[in-house]
Design a protein around this motif. Structure first.
Motif, PDB file in Angstrom:
ATOM      1  N   ASP A  33      -8.686 -10.310   9.266  1.00  0.00           N
ATOM      2  CA  ASP A  33      -7.446 -10.586   8.175  1.00  0.00           C
ATOM      3  C   ASP A  33      -7.667 -10.003   6.944  1.00  0.00           C
ATOM      4  OD1 ASP A  33      -5.056 -11.606   7.795  1.00  0.00           O
ATOM      5  OD2 ASP A  33      -5.546 -13.718   7.748  1.00  0.00           O
ATOM      6  N   VAL A  34      -7.993  -8.730   6.566  1.00  0.00           N
ATOM      7  CA  VAL A  34      -8.236  -7.939   5.648  1.00  0.00           C
ATOM      8  C   VAL A  34      -7.051  -7.975   4.718  1.00  0.00           C
ATOM      9  CG1 VAL A  34      -8.830  -5.883   4.592  1.00  0.00           C
ATOM     10  CG2 VAL A  34     -10.145  -6.815   6.507  1.00  0.00           C
ATOM     11  N   LYS A  35      -7.072  -8.244   3.555  1.00  0.00           N
ATOM     12  CA  LYS A  35      -5.943  -8.275   2.485  1.00  0.00           C
ATOM     13  C   LYS A  35      -6.451  -7.444   0.867  1.00  0.00           C
ATOM     14  CE  LYS A  35      -3.729 -12.403   3.884  1.00  0.00           C
ATOM     15  NZ  LYS A  35      -3.583 -12.035   5.258  1.00  0.00           N
ATOM     16  N   ASP A  36      -5.514  -6.948   0.453  1.00  0.00           N
ATOM     17  CA  ASP A  36      -5.767  -6.322  -0.678  1.00  0.00           C
ATOM     18  C   ASP A  36      -6.832  -5.166  -0.837  1.00  0.00           C
ATOM     19  OD1 ASP A  36      -5.229  -5.931  -3.358  1.00  0.00           O
ATOM     20  OD2 ASP A  36      -6.611  -7.604  -4.105  1.00  0.00           O
ATOM     21  N   LEU A  37      -7.022  -4.484   0.275  1.00  0.00           N
ATOM     22  CA  LEU A  37      -7.703  -3.484   0.509  1.00  0.00           C
ATOM     23  C   LEU A  37      -7.599  -2.164  -0.353  1.00  0.00           C
ATOM     24  CD1 LEU A  37      -9.974  -2.161   2.212  1.00  0.00           C
ATOM     25  CD2 LEU A  37      -8.151  -0.973   3.863  1.00  0.00           C
ATOM     26  N   LYS A  38      -8.550  -1.953  -1.177  1.00  0.00           N
ATOM     27  CA  LYS A  38      -8.573  -0.710  -2.038  1.00  0.00           C
ATOM     28  C   LYS A  38      -9.872   0.223  -1.630  1.00  0.00           C
ATOM     29  CE  LYS A  38      -7.494  -3.644  -5.895  1.00  0.00           C
ATOM     30  NZ  LYS A  38      -7.065  -4.729  -5.179  1.00  0.00           N
ATOM     31  N   ILE A  39      -9.466   1.549  -1.340  1.00  0.00           N
ATOM     32  CA  ILE A  39     -10.435   2.541  -0.886  1.00  0.00           C
ATOM     33  C   ILE A  39     -10.612   3.519  -1.765  1.00  0.00           C
ATOM     34  CG2 ILE A  39     -10.768   4.222   1.081  1.00  0.00           C
ATOM     35  CD1 ILE A  39      -9.043   2.488   2.765  1.00  0.00           C
ATOM     36  N   GLY A  40     -11.967   3.746  -2.070  1.00  0.00           N
ATOM     37  CA  GLY A  40     -12.440   4.984  -2.825  1.00  0.00           C
ATOM     38  C   GLY A  40     -12.747   6.189  -2.218  1.00  0.00           C
ATOM     39  N   SER A  41     -13.796   6.854  -2.499  1.00  0.00           N
ATOM     40  CA  SER A  41     -14.117   8.132  -1.962  1.00  0.00           C
ATOM     41  C   SER A  41     -15.294   7.769  -0.972  1.00  0.00           C
ATOM     42  CB  SER A  41     -14.579   9.124  -3.059  1.00  0.00           C
ATOM     43  OG  SER A  41     -15.114  10.094  -2.350  1.00  0.00           O
ATOM     44  N   TYR A  49     -26.079   3.330   6.463  1.00  0.00           N
ATOM     45  CA  TYR A  49     -25.121   4.476   6.123  1.00  0.00           C
ATOM     46  C   TYR A  49     -23.997   4.607   7.274  1.00  0.00           C
ATOM     47  CZ  TYR A  49     -29.285   6.195   3.910  1.00  0.00           C
ATOM     48  OH  TYR A  49     -30.581   6.200   3.155  1.00  0.00           O
ATOM     49  N   ILE A  50     -22.741   4.901   6.393  1.00  0.00           N
ATOM     50  CA  ILE A  50     -21.617   4.729   7.060  1.00  0.00           C
ATOM     51  C   ILE A  50     -21.500   5.838   8.203  1.00  0.00           C
ATOM     52  CG2 ILE A  50     -20.431   6.105   5.452  1.00  0.00           C
ATOM     53  CD1 ILE A  50     -17.954   3.924   5.694  1.00  0.00           C
ATOM     54  N   GLN A  51     -21.093   5.358   9.284  1.00  0.00           N
ATOM     55  CA  GLN A  51     -20.502   6.107  10.219  1.00  0.00           C
ATOM     56  C   GLN A  51     -19.057   6.332  10.547  1.00  0.00           C
ATOM     57  OE1 GLN A  51     -23.171   5.816  13.610  1.00  0.00           O
ATOM     58  NE2 GLN A  51     -22.398   7.692  14.350  1.00  0.00           N
ATOM     59  N   SER A  52     -18.507   4.993  10.702  1.00  0.00           N
ATOM     60  CA  SER A  52     -16.979   5.002  10.707  1.00  0.00           C
ATOM     61  C   SER A  52     -16.596   3.703   9.793  1.00  0.00           C
ATOM     62  CB  SER A  52     -16.600   4.824  12.278  1.00  0.00           C
ATOM     63  OG  SER A  52     -17.122   3.504  12.804  1.00  0.00           O
ATOM     64  N   PHE A  53     -15.089   4.217   9.466  1.00  0.00           N
ATOM     65  CA  PHE A  53     -14.342   3.013   8.734  1.00  0.00           C
ATOM     66  C   PHE A  53     -13.187   2.937   9.601  1.00  0.00           C
ATOM     67  CE2 PHE A  53     -11.751   1.661   5.165  1.00  0.00           C
ATOM     68  CZ  PHE A  53     -12.639   0.743   4.390  1.00  0.00           C
ATOM     69  N   ASN A  54     -12.780   1.907  10.318  1.00  0.00           N
ATOM     70  CA  ASN A  54     -11.439   1.678  10.732  1.00  0.00           C
ATOM     71  C   ASN A  54     -10.597   0.514  10.692  1.00  0.00           C
ATOM     72  OD1 ASN A  54     -11.893   4.083  12.770  1.00  0.00           O
ATOM     73  ND2 ASN A  54     -13.484   2.800  13.311  1.00  0.00           N
ATOM     74  N   GLY A 111       3.532 -12.892  17.206  1.00  0.00           N
ATOM     75  CA  GLY A 111       4.349 -12.574  16.355  1.00  0.00           C
ATOM     76  C   GLY A 111       3.725 -12.367  15.006  1.00  0.00           C
ATOM     77  N   MET A 112       2.321 -12.604  14.760  1.00  0.00           N
ATOM     78  CA  MET A 112       1.513 -12.693  13.539  1.00  0.00           C
ATOM     79  C   MET A 112       0.616 -11.555  13.456  1.00  0.00           C
ATOM     80  SD  MET A 112       1.811 -16.215  11.686  1.00  0.00           S
ATOM     81  CE  MET A 112       0.496 -15.707  10.631  1.00  0.00           C
ATOM     82  N   LEU A 113       0.809 -10.572  12.710  1.00  0.00           N
ATOM     83  CA  LEU A 113      -0.142  -9.396  12.754  1.00  0.00           C
ATOM     84  C   LEU A 113      -1.169  -9.564  11.709  1.00  0.00           C
ATOM     85  CD1 LEU A 113       2.515  -6.587  13.096  1.00  0.00           C
ATOM     86  CD2 LEU A 113       1.050  -7.577  14.791  1.00  0.00           C
ATOM     87  N   THR A 114      -2.227  -9.178  11.816  1.00  0.00           N
ATOM     88  CA  THR A 114      -3.508  -8.969  10.962  1.00  0.00           C
ATOM     89  C   THR A 114      -4.196  -7.744  10.865  1.00  0.00           C
ATOM     90  OG1 THR A 114      -5.207 -10.061  12.458  1.00  0.00           O
ATOM     91  CG2 THR A 114      -3.889 -11.561  11.294  1.00  0.00           C
ATOM     92  N   ASP A 115      -4.536  -7.250   9.676  1.00  0.00           N
ATOM     93  CA  ASP A 115      -5.499  -6.060   9.616  1.00  0.00           C
ATOM     94  C   ASP A 115      -6.805  -6.513   9.853  1.00  0.00           C
ATOM     95  OD1 ASP A 115      -3.288  -4.509   9.509  1.00  0.00           O
ATOM     96  OD2 ASP A 115      -3.063  -4.963   7.182  1.00  0.00           O
ATOM     97  N   ASN A 116      -7.546  -5.938  10.701  1.00  0.00           N
ATOM     98  CA  ASN A 116      -8.925  -6.144  10.958  1.00  0.00           C
ATOM     99  C   ASN A 116      -9.522  -4.742  10.569  1.00  0.00           C
ATOM    100  OD1 ASN A 116      -8.581  -8.588  11.762  1.00  0.00           O
ATOM    101  ND2 ASN A 116      -9.046  -8.375  14.001  1.00  0.00           N
ATOM    102  N   LEU A 117     -10.895  -4.975   9.474  1.00  0.00           N
ATOM    103  CA  LEU A 117     -11.613  -3.652   9.328  1.00  0.00           C
ATOM    104  C   LEU A 117     -13.096  -3.683  10.033  1.00  0.00           C
ATOM    105  CD1 LEU A 117     -11.867  -1.185   7.578  1.00  0.00           C
ATOM    106  CD2 LEU A 117     -12.796  -2.784   5.651  1.00  0.00           C
ATOM    107  N   ILE A 118     -13.154  -2.515  10.887  1.00  0.00           N
ATOM    108  CA  ILE A 118     -14.305  -2.298  11.451  1.00  0.00           C
ATOM    109  C   ILE A 118     -15.271  -1.424  10.808  1.00  0.00           C
ATOM    110  CG2 ILE A 118     -15.237  -2.021  13.916  1.00  0.00           C
ATOM    111  CD1 ILE A 118     -12.511  -2.811  14.934  1.00  0.00           C
ATOM    112  N   ILE A 119     -16.241  -1.619  10.374  1.00  0.00           N
ATOM    113  CA  ILE A 119     -17.271  -0.579   9.856  1.00  0.00           C
ATOM    114  C   ILE A 119     -18.409  -0.684  10.657  1.00  0.00           C
ATOM    115  CG2 ILE A 119     -18.583  -0.172   8.009  1.00  0.00           C
ATOM    116  CD1 ILE A 119     -16.685  -1.616   6.178  1.00  0.00           C
ATOM    117  N   THR A 120     -18.635   0.678  11.221  1.00  0.00           N
ATOM    118  CA  THR A 120     -20.064   1.199  11.874  1.00  0.00           C
ATOM    119  C   THR A 120     -21.127   1.789  10.947  1.00  0.00           C
ATOM    120  OG1 THR A 120     -18.964   1.294  13.514  1.00  0.00           O
ATOM    121  CG2 THR A 120     -20.834   2.259  13.861  1.00  0.00           C
TER     122      THR A 120
END
Length: 117
Positions: free
Chosen positions: A62-70, A20-25, A34-43
């Protein structure tokens, strides 16, 4: 390939009770100078959502092409991780999607998880 399949299966076993999702960051990190990456942390946790209860913290790097619903309500996530490393896409090894509610989908370089008590 077998090692990757074993890792994914091990993740599914850990996620079975803590789902069960508690957080999505989404966190932007400097991977190299100089190299930025996006990390997704799900609890994830069990119900009822308890700050002090056991959790499964998953970091997708290094998350790419992130699509977020509800994210309405505390629902059970059904996360599917697919090894796509043989597709030879640069720095992309996994396709991840939440299947039941289509809450999110993305591709990433790697993932790790830790279970807390």
């Amino acid at each position: 390939m077998k090692h990757t399949a074993d890792r994914i299966q091990s993740f599914y076993q850990k996620q079975y009770k803590l789902c069960y999702i508690q957080s999505f960051n989404l966190v932007r990190c400097e991977h190299e100078a100089g190299m930025l990456t996006d990390n997704l942390i799900i609890t994830l946790s069990s119900l009822p959502l308890d700050q002090d209860g056991p959790k499964l913290i998953i970091t997708f790097e290094d998350v790419k092409d992130l699509k977020i619903g509800s994210f309405q309500g505390a629902f059970r996530l059904d996360i599917k991780i697919q090894d796509i490393s043989t597709d030879q896409l640069e720095d992309i090894n996994f396709r991840v999607r939440e299947q039941e509610y289509e809450a999110f989908a993305f591709v990433c370089r790697c993932f790790e998880w830790v279970k807390t008590y």
